[in-house]
Enzyme design. Structure first.
Site, mmCIF file in Angstrom:
data_model
loop_
_atom_site.group_PDB
_atom_site.id
_atom_site.type_symbol
_atom_site.label_atom_id
_atom_site.label_comp_id
_atom_site.label_asym_id
_atom_site.label_seq_id
_atom_site.Cartn_x
_atom_site.Cartn_y
_atom_site.Cartn_z
ATOM 1 N N GLY A 143 28.049 9.612 -41.419
ATOM 2 C CA GLY A 143 29.403 10.336 -41.550
ATOM 3 C C GLY A 143 29.325 11.585 -41.203
ATOM 4 O O GLY A 143 28.287 12.350 -40.977
ATOM 5 N N TYR A 144 30.436 12.347 -41.005
ATOM 6 C CA TYR A 144 30.476 13.781 -40.674
ATOM 7 C C TYR A 144 31.124 14.650 -41.633
ATOM 8 O O TYR A 144 32.064 14.335 -42.163
ATOM 9 C CB TYR A 144 31.224 13.851 -39.302
ATOM 10 C CG TYR A 144 30.514 12.899 -38.384
ATOM 11 C CD1 TYR A 144 29.874 13.468 -37.136
ATOM 12 C CD2 TYR A 144 30.850 11.481 -37.934
ATOM 13 C CE1 TYR A 144 28.960 12.834 -36.523
ATOM 14 C CE2 TYR A 144 30.024 10.688 -37.356
ATOM 15 C CZ TYR A 144 29.032 11.568 -36.223
ATOM 16 O OH TYR A 144 28.369 10.643 -35.191
ATOM 17 N N LEU A 145 30.290 15.660 -42.021
ATOM 18 C CA LEU A 145 30.797 16.917 -42.705
ATOM 19 C C LEU A 145 31.566 17.754 -42.111
ATOM 20 O O LEU A 145 32.583 18.463 -42.600
ATOM 21 C CB LEU A 145 29.617 17.550 -43.457
ATOM 22 C CG LEU A 145 28.613 16.694 -44.137
ATOM 23 C CD1 LEU A 145 27.547 17.585 -44.566
ATOM 24 C CD2 LEU A 145 29.306 16.120 -45.449
#
Length: 158
Positions: free
Chosen positions: A28-30
């Site tokens: 996932g991407y912060l």
């Protein structure tokens, strides 16, 4: 500064029989802004946090910094990620030159049906063998970046 020099291609043939290993990846991407992507990944039984910069004008080279973290920390950070977690299986295939390794990602979930092969190089002009199952090059096509696929998954493409 760490640099990632990578070429990407679509996959159009049977590659799995050449694979010597595979691993499931959830990421996932912060932050998915093109100039500074911050990714959290669980790869098999390991966790990682990665920061990537913008691609250069050719789309082949960009800054990349990655550190291993605990799986527990990675799972906690994934809970903070932007919507659109990527789920894929990565297959490893020796290139016939004996130097490089192909990484073929078979996407699942909202990106089901997408197969992308990547090869990391030491320089942008380095040559490498292209296997028969390799399709069109998509290096620099931002639609195929995992961060973009998390926001605009393959199932939504026309």
């Amino acid at each position: 500064m760490d640099l990632e020099i990578e070429r990407k291609f679509l996959v159009v043939g049977d590659f799995k029989k050449e694979s010597y290993g595979f691993v499931r990846i959830c990421q996932g991407y912060l932050n998915s802004a093109a100039e500074r992507v911050v990714r959290v990944r669980v790869k098999g039984d390991k966790g990682f946090i990665t920061v990537k910069g913008s691609n250069n004008e050719t789309g082949v080279t960009r800054f990349e910094w990655e550190k291993e973290i605990s799986v527990e920390d990675a799972m906690s950070l994934l809970k903070l990620a932007e919507a659109g977690v990527i789920d894929k299986t990565r297959y490893l295939i020796h290139n016939t030159d004996g130097i490089h390794t192909w990484e073929v990602d078979e996407f699942h979930g909202d990106n089901e049906g997408l197969l992308v092969a990547e090869i990391e190089l030491c320089s942008e002009d380095e040559t490498f063998d292209k296997p028969a199952w390799l399709g069109a090059e998509v290096t620099g096509d931002k639609r195929y970046y995992n961060s973009a696929l998390s926001q605009n998954p393959y199932k939504n493409w026309e």
